[in-house]
Design an enzyme around this catalytic site. Sequence first.
Site, PDB file in Angstrom:
ATOM      1  N   HIS A   1      -8.134  -9.608   1.422  1.00  0.00           N
ATOM      2  CA  HIS A   1      -8.765  -8.548   2.964  1.00  0.00           C
ATOM      3  C   HIS A   1      -9.779  -7.773   2.087  1.00  0.00           C
ATOM      4  O   HIS A   1     -10.960  -7.168   3.134  1.00  0.00           O
ATOM      5  CB  HIS A   1      -7.760  -7.528   2.909  1.00  0.00           C
ATOM      6  CG  HIS A   1      -6.398  -8.257   3.598  1.00  0.00           C
ATOM      7  ND1 HIS A   1      -5.189  -6.869   3.385  1.00  0.00           N
ATOM      8  CD2 HIS A   1      -6.009  -9.125   3.749  1.00  0.00           C
ATOM      9  CE1 HIS A   1      -4.493  -7.411   4.197  1.00  0.00           C
ATOM     10  NE2 HIS A   1      -4.538  -8.649   4.288  1.00  0.00           N
TER      11      HIS A   1
ATOM     12  N   SER B   1       3.601  -1.973   1.101  1.00  0.00           N
ATOM     13  CA  SER B   1       4.775  -1.351   2.150  1.00  0.00           C
ATOM     14  C   SER B   1       5.109  -2.725   2.617  1.00  0.00           C
ATOM     15  O   SER B   1       5.923  -3.110   3.352  1.00  0.00           O
ATOM     16  CB  SER B   1       4.330  -0.687   3.170  1.00  0.00           C
ATOM     17  OG  SER B   1       3.194  -1.154   3.919  1.00  0.00           O
TER      18      SER B   1
HETATM   19  N1  APR Z   1       3.202   1.559  -8.222  1.00  0.00           N
HETATM   20  C1  APR Z   1       3.619   0.915  -7.333  1.00  0.00           C
HETATM   21  N2  APR Z   1       3.792   1.133  -5.876  1.00  0.00           N
HETATM   22  C2  APR Z   1       3.521   2.598  -5.083  1.00  0.00           C
HETATM   23  C3  APR Z   1       2.791   3.574  -5.811  1.00  0.00           C
HETATM   24  C4  APR Z   1       2.695   2.486  -7.460  1.00  0.00           C
HETATM   25  N3  APR Z   1       2.059   4.047  -8.299  1.00  0.00           N
HETATM   26  N4  APR Z   1       2.045   4.106  -5.160  1.00  0.00           N
HETATM   27  C5  APR Z   1       3.006   3.699  -3.782  1.00  0.00           C
HETATM   28  N5  APR Z   1       3.099   3.231  -3.708  1.00  0.00           N
HETATM   29  C6  APR Z   1       3.889   2.067  -2.758  1.00  0.00           C
HETATM   30  C7  APR Z   1       3.960   2.532  -1.750  1.00  0.00           C
HETATM   31  O1  APR Z   1       5.422   3.275  -1.974  1.00  0.00           O
HETATM   32  C8  APR Z   1       3.890   1.709  -0.179  1.00  0.00           C
HETATM   33  O2  APR Z   1       5.058   0.870  -0.052  1.00  0.00           O
HETATM   34  O3  APR Z   1       2.457   1.070  -2.353  1.00  0.00           O
HETATM   35  C9  APR Z   1       2.871   0.903  -1.069  1.00  0.00           C
HETATM   36  C10 APR Z   1       1.564   0.891   0.011  1.00  0.00           C
HETATM   37  O4  APR Z   1       1.566   0.774   1.478  1.00  0.00           O
HETATM   38  P1  APR Z   1       0.006   0.781   2.323  1.00  0.00           P
HETATM   39  O5  APR Z   1      -0.507   1.901   1.965  1.00  0.00           O
HETATM   40  O6  APR Z   1       0.758   0.512   3.837  1.00  0.00           O
HETATM   41  O7  APR Z   1      -0.542  -0.248   2.266  1.00  0.00           O
HETATM   42  P2  APR Z   1      -0.570  -2.679   1.627  1.00  0.00           P
HETATM   43  O8  APR Z   1       1.046  -2.648   1.372  1.00  0.00           O
HETATM   44  O9  APR Z   1      -1.302  -2.499   0.450  1.00  0.00           O
HETATM   45  O10 APR Z   1      -0.836  -3.198   3.728  1.00  0.00           O
HETATM   46  C11 APR Z   1      -1.696  -3.579   3.673  1.00  0.00           C
HETATM   47  O11 APR Z   1      -2.566  -2.886   5.410  1.00  0.00           O
HETATM   48  O12 APR Z   1      -4.131  -1.186   6.245  1.00  0.00           O
HETATM   49  C12 APR Z   1      -3.836  -2.499   6.233  1.00  0.00           C
HETATM   50  O13 APR Z   1      -5.678  -4.469   5.382  1.00  0.00           O
HETATM   51  C13 APR Z   1      -4.584  -2.894   4.585  1.00  0.00           C
HETATM   52  O14 APR Z   1      -4.625  -4.074   2.642  1.00  0.00           O
HETATM   53  C14 APR Z   1      -4.402  -3.466   3.492  1.00  0.00           C
HETATM   54  C15 APR Z   1      -2.714  -3.531   4.395  1.00  0.00           C
END
Ligand code: APR
Length: 238
Positions: free
Chosen positions: A118, A189
């Site tokens: 990304h 997520s």
């Molecule tokens: N360790 C591991 N996982 C964790 C922790 C932690 N300390 N804290 C939170 N999480 C988990 C949450 O439970 C959730 O499942 O991290 C995940 C974060 O999810 P998102 O906020 O949806 O992030 P991500 O999956 O990276 O999003 C994907 O969406 O907006 C776009 O481009 C952006 O790259 C991003 C993409």
Amino acid sequence: MKEPVRQWVRDARRIVVLTGAGMSAESGVPTFRDAQAGLWADFRPEQLATEEAFRADPRRVWDWYALRREGVARVAPNAGHAAIAGFQQRHPGRMTVVTQNVDGLHQRAGSPGVLALHGNIAEDRWLDRPRACCNLDAIEGGRPPRCAVCGNLRRPAVVWFGEMLPQRELAQAEAAAAACDLMLVVGTSGVVYPAAGLARATRGRVVVVNPQASELDDAADVVLTGTAAQVLPELLED
Ligand code: APR
């Protein structure tokens, strides 16, 4: 549950670590879909991280990124990033990091060859195809900065919703996913494709590391409920 996974790590010839925002949570970088604080609490990422949103209100989107940039500049890689980089240094060529994160923390921890699907929040690029006048030396400051001649705007060099991923990185990530015997899916997520699809495309074992349920749990051989900085050091030590 951890002991069999530790054995899988020892036995695997090729490992892919697919990371998302949760990987950096313990460094103090807020995730996207966990509750946001303050000014941005009312906006969903889909409302800010699009070309449409930027064109409609460049300052609002620029300022959101400026805040995230400042945040990222202030923090450091955590024990999870360090465990991954340490494993890669002890076992050259066995582990590939594929990240959705734009924060550069894997790279700062010392991971080689990170596939950043990304983009990189520290960099800018032109919004529209640069013309002859679009010159970085003659840029007009502002939020966002613009070409002093034609007004072309600078924008963060990240992949927004609806945009293509960098094709070379994506192809390398797909090849790594196809070839690995083990994929660790950490802190995502699992709702954003094509990144999430890598965990469904691999024929290797899939281990999810996340303190909460995720959309990729059904693709996992094992779900380790815990955080990146807690689980990865134990999993990846020799
Ligand atoms: N360790 C591991 N996982 C964790 C922790 C932690 N300390 N804290 C939170 N999480 C988990 C949450 O439970 C959730 O499942 O991290 C995940 C974060 O999810 P998102 O906020 O949806 O992030 P991500 O999956 O990276 O999003 C994907 O969406 O907006 C776009 O481009 C952006 O790259 C991003 C993409």
